[in-house]
Design a protein around this motif. Structure first.
Motif, PDB file in Angstrom:
ATOM      1  N   MET A   1       0.826  -1.212   0.000  1.00 37.56           N
ATOM      2  CA  MET A   1       0.000   0.000   0.000  1.00 37.56           C
ATOM      3  C   MET A   1       0.857   1.258   0.000  1.00 37.56           C
ATOM      4  N   ASN A   2       0.331   2.299  -0.630  1.00 37.80           N
ATOM      5  CA  ASN A   2       0.912   3.637  -0.520  1.00 37.80           C
ATOM      6  C   ASN A   2       0.096   4.405   0.516  1.00 37.80           C
ATOM      7  N   GLU A   3       0.516   4.342   1.764  1.00 37.27           N
ATOM      8  CA  GLU A   3      -0.291   4.924   2.846  1.00 37.27           C
ATOM      9  C   GLU A   3      -0.428   6.439   2.706  1.00 37.27           C
ATOM     10  N   HIS A   4       0.582   7.093   2.127  1.00 39.36           N
ATOM     11  CA  HIS A   4       0.520   8.552   2.013  1.00 39.36           C
ATOM     12  C   HIS A   4      -0.480   9.008   0.956  1.00 39.36           C
ATOM     13  N   LEU A   5      -0.993   8.082   0.138  1.00 37.85           N
ATOM     14  CA  LEU A   5      -1.994   8.420  -0.870  1.00 37.85           C
ATOM     15  C   LEU A   5      -3.412   8.100  -0.398  1.00 37.85           C
ATOM     16  N   PHE A   6      -3.531   7.602   0.823  1.00 39.69           N
ATOM     17  CA  PHE A   6      -4.856   7.276   1.356  1.00 39.69           C
ATOM     18  C   PHE A   6      -5.580   8.567   1.741  1.00 39.69           C
ATOM     19  N   LYS A   7      -6.832   8.702   1.298  1.00 45.36           N
ATOM     20  CA  LYS A   7      -7.592   9.944   1.482  1.00 45.36           C
ATOM     21  C   LYS A   7      -8.535   9.903   2.680  1.00 45.36           C
ATOM     22  N   GLY A   8      -8.803   8.737   3.213  1.00 39.27           N
ATOM     23  CA  GLY A   8      -9.797   8.630   4.276  1.00 39.27           C
ATOM     24  C   GLY A   8      -9.212   8.704   5.671  1.00 39.27           C
ATOM     25  N   ASP A   9     -10.003   8.250   6.630  1.00 36.42           N
ATOM     26  CA  ASP A   9      -9.592   8.221   8.034  1.00 36.42           C
ATOM     27  C   ASP A   9      -8.687   7.008   8.259  1.00 36.42           C
ATOM     28  N   ILE A  10      -7.463   7.262   8.654  1.00 35.65           N
ATOM     29  CA  ILE A  10      -6.492   6.180   8.811  1.00 35.65           C
ATOM     30  C   ILE A  10      -6.950   5.172   9.871  1.00 35.65           C
ATOM     31  N   LYS A  11      -7.766   5.605  10.811  1.00 36.52           N
ATOM     32  CA  LYS A  11      -8.255   4.686  11.842  1.00 36.52           C
ATOM     33  C   LYS A  11      -9.163   3.620  11.249  1.00 36.52           C
ATOM     34  N   HIS A  12      -9.976   4.012  10.249  1.00 31.32           N
ATOM     35  CA  HIS A  12     -10.858   3.044   9.588  1.00 31.32           C
ATOM     36  C   HIS A  12     -10.033   2.025   8.795  1.00 31.32           C
ATOM     37  N   LEU A  13      -9.002   2.523   8.095  1.00 28.00           N
ATOM     38  CA  LEU A  13      -8.121   1.618   7.353  1.00 28.00           C
ATOM     39  C   LEU A  13      -7.416   0.667   8.314  1.00 28.00           C
ATOM     40  N   HIS A  14      -7.017   1.196   9.456  1.00 34.46           N
ATOM     41  CA  HIS A  14      -6.338   0.380  10.467  1.00 34.46           C
ATOM     42  C   HIS A  14      -7.205  -0.799  10.903  1.00 34.46           C
ATOM     43  N   HIS A  15      -8.488  -0.574  11.109  1.00 36.65           N
ATOM     44  CA  HIS A  15      -9.387  -1.652  11.547  1.00 36.65           C
ATOM     45  C   HIS A  15      -9.480  -2.755  10.491  1.00 36.65           C
ATOM     46  N   VAL A  16      -9.585  -2.352   9.214  1.00 43.05           N
ATOM     47  CA  VAL A  16      -9.679  -3.338   8.130  1.00 43.05           C
ATOM     48  C   VAL A  16      -8.381  -4.125   8.000  1.00 43.05           C
ATOM     49  N   VAL A  17      -7.268  -3.400   8.019  1.00 43.01           N
ATOM     50  CA  VAL A  17      -5.966  -4.058   7.898  1.00 43.01           C
ATOM     51  C   VAL A  17      -5.727  -5.013   9.067  1.00 43.01           C
ATOM     52  N   LYS A  18      -6.102  -4.577  10.260  1.00 39.40           N
ATOM     53  CA  LYS A  18      -5.919  -5.422  11.446  1.00 39.40           C
ATOM     54  C   LYS A  18      -6.705  -6.723  11.312  1.00 39.40           C
ATOM     55  N   TYR A  19      -7.930  -6.642  10.785  1.00 39.67           N
ATOM     56  CA  TYR A  19      -8.751  -7.840  10.598  1.00 39.67           C
ATOM     57  C   TYR A  19      -8.114  -8.787   9.569  1.00 39.67           C
ATOM     58  N   ILE A  20      -7.680  -8.220   8.454  1.00 41.29           N
ATOM     59  CA  ILE A  20      -7.062  -9.048   7.397  1.00 41.29           C
ATOM     60  C   ILE A  20      -5.795  -9.726   7.920  1.00 41.29           C
ATOM     61  N   LYS A  21      -5.038  -8.999   8.754  1.00 35.99           N
ATOM     62  CA  LYS A  21      -3.784  -9.549   9.276  1.00 35.99           C
ATOM     63  C   LYS A  21      -4.006 -10.726  10.231  1.00 35.99           C
ATOM     64  N   THR A  22      -5.200 -10.816  10.814  1.00 30.77           N
ATOM     65  CA  THR A  22      -5.476 -11.956  11.711  1.00 30.77           C
ATOM     66  C   THR A  22      -5.441 -13.278  10.952  1.00 30.77           C
ATOM     67  N   TYR A  23      -5.564 -13.227   9.631  1.00 29.74           N
ATOM     68  CA  TYR A  23      -5.510 -14.436   8.803  1.00 29.74           C
ATOM     69  C   TYR A  23      -4.081 -14.730   8.334  1.00 29.74           C
ATOM     70  N   GLY A  24      -3.128 -13.915   8.767  1.00 38.67           N
ATOM     71  CA  GLY A  24      -1.735 -14.149   8.387  1.00 38.67           C
ATOM     72  C   GLY A  24      -1.242 -13.269   7.260  1.00 38.67           C
ATOM     73  N   VAL A  25      -2.161 -12.547   6.601  1.00 39.03           N
ATOM     74  CA  VAL A  25      -1.754 -11.651   5.520  1.00 39.03           C
ATOM     75  C   VAL A  25      -0.895 -10.529   6.093  1.00 39.03           C
ATOM     76  N   LYS A  26       0.184 -10.195   5.393  1.00 37.27           N
ATOM     77  CA  LYS A  26       1.087  -9.133   5.855  1.00 37.27           C
ATOM     78  C   LYS A  26       0.859  -7.857   5.042  1.00 37.27           C
ATOM     79  N   VAL A  27       1.400  -6.752   5.534  1.00 34.61           N
ATOM     80  CA  VAL A  27       1.264  -5.460   4.865  1.00 34.61           C
ATOM     81  C   VAL A  27       2.641  -4.835   4.682  1.00 34.61           C
ATOM     82  N   ALA A  28       2.894  -4.318   3.476  1.00 32.06           N
ATOM     83  CA  ALA A  28       4.110  -3.557   3.197  1.00 32.06           C
ATOM     84  C   ALA A  28       3.702  -2.153   2.770  1.00 32.06           C
TER      85      ALA A  28
END
Length: 318
Positions: free
Chosen positions: A121-148
């Protein structure tokens, strides 16, 4: 190429895999997915298209997920032994709070192999509330998916990086020339420290020369990719293709650093000898300002300020 032409050529989307090398093993540990459409003499990069905000979101999301599907289908036979880095526009991900994107991953990949997927992901290009993105990413990561997080630099937001807790911080050095690297050292140092404290790895991408490779190595990067190492291709290559060359170059980097350290030690010893000799010869004290001035003139090649303090550190001379 306008959007209508792109939609008309979706069946011509090509998937390329760019090798990612590890400094630990000197071999390929992952591939980054690149989607493109070749039209005559030009090529459209799908990732760049997905960030064109003037185009409809639903179409961009559809094209992005098409690349994901094609890439995973091509790489499925390798997914058990190697990681796959897949571009993910966080703005498109949040259209339905990640449901369609993540459902696609679970459809294509067995759940016990999702740890081999890294969303880029290009986090600096995200236009929304970073807290909302954080919740989604945190959920996806519970399945083992990583984020770069890609293209990390001075424009990045420290708060966003810390909140998303990425596994990899990616610095692109392709736009830095040799003369500017010294000015960028503070960026590398900051990101290296940040990655260390977060438990993340540092990746250097866009490597076109051995000097860029050496700069990444010197700054503690763990992963590397770029044309100097290997260009993207439509197929996977043997993991140890560059192992002898990569290892030899790292040995050269180590030898160079040893020479620099040895030279610095010799200069430090010489500096110490000259300073001690001058101090012993003049013997300045806190009450003899003239001797302090004489010493200052003698040491002006080495020092820009000189004064004497007492045992508690309080200044006793001008």
């Amino acid at each position: 190429m306008d959007i209508l032409n792109i939609l008309d050529k979706l069946d011509q989307v090509e998937i390329l895999f760019e090798p990612i090398y590890s400094a630990d093993e000197h071999s390929i540990v992952a591939y980054e997915v690149i989607g493109r459409i070749v039209d005559k003499d030009s090529a459209i990069n799908i990732e760049a298209f997905t960030y064109k905000e003037e185009e409809p979101e639903d179409i961009r999301a559809e094209v992005e997920q098409l690349v994901v599907r094609k890439a995973i289908e091509l790489a499925l036979h390798e997914i058990e032994s190697i990681d796959l880095y897949i571009s993910c526009n966080p703005n498109l991900l949040m259209m339905d709070f990640g449901e369609s994107y993540f459902s696609l991953l679970k459809e294509l990949i067995p759940e016990n192999q999702l740890q081999h997927i890294t969303l880029v992901m290009n986090e600096h290009l995200f236009k929304g509330d970073i807290k909302h993105l954080h919740h989604v990413v945190k959920y996806i990561k519970t399945y083992g998916v990583k984020v770069a997080l890609a293209n990390i630099g001075e424009h990045s937001q420290l708060e966003s990086i810390l909140m998303l807790e990425p596994s990899v911080l990616n610095i692109n050095v392709s736009q830095l020339n040799y003369n500017k690297w010294g000015n960028q050292n503070h960026v590398f140092t900051t990101l290296r420290t940040l990655a260390f404290k977060m438990g993340a790895s540092l990746m250097v991408s866009g490597i076109d020369t051995i000097y860029q490779l050496q700069h990444g190595w010197k700054n503690g990067a763990r992963y590397y990719k770029g044309a100097y190492l290997e260009r993207p291709s439509k197929s996977f290559i043997p993991r140890d293709t560059l192992k002898p060359r990569f290892r030899d170059e790292c040995k050269q980097f180590i030898a160079t650093e040893k020479k620099l350290i040895k030279h610095k030690l010799e200069e430090i010893k010489l500096l110490e000898k000259n300073i001690i000799s001058s101090v012993e010869q003049i013997g300045p004290t806190g009450s003899q300002v003239e001797k302090v001035m004489k010493l200052a003139k003698q040491l002006q090649e080495y020092a820009f300020r000189l004064y004497i303090c007492d045992g508690e550190g309080f200044q006793t001379t001008p």
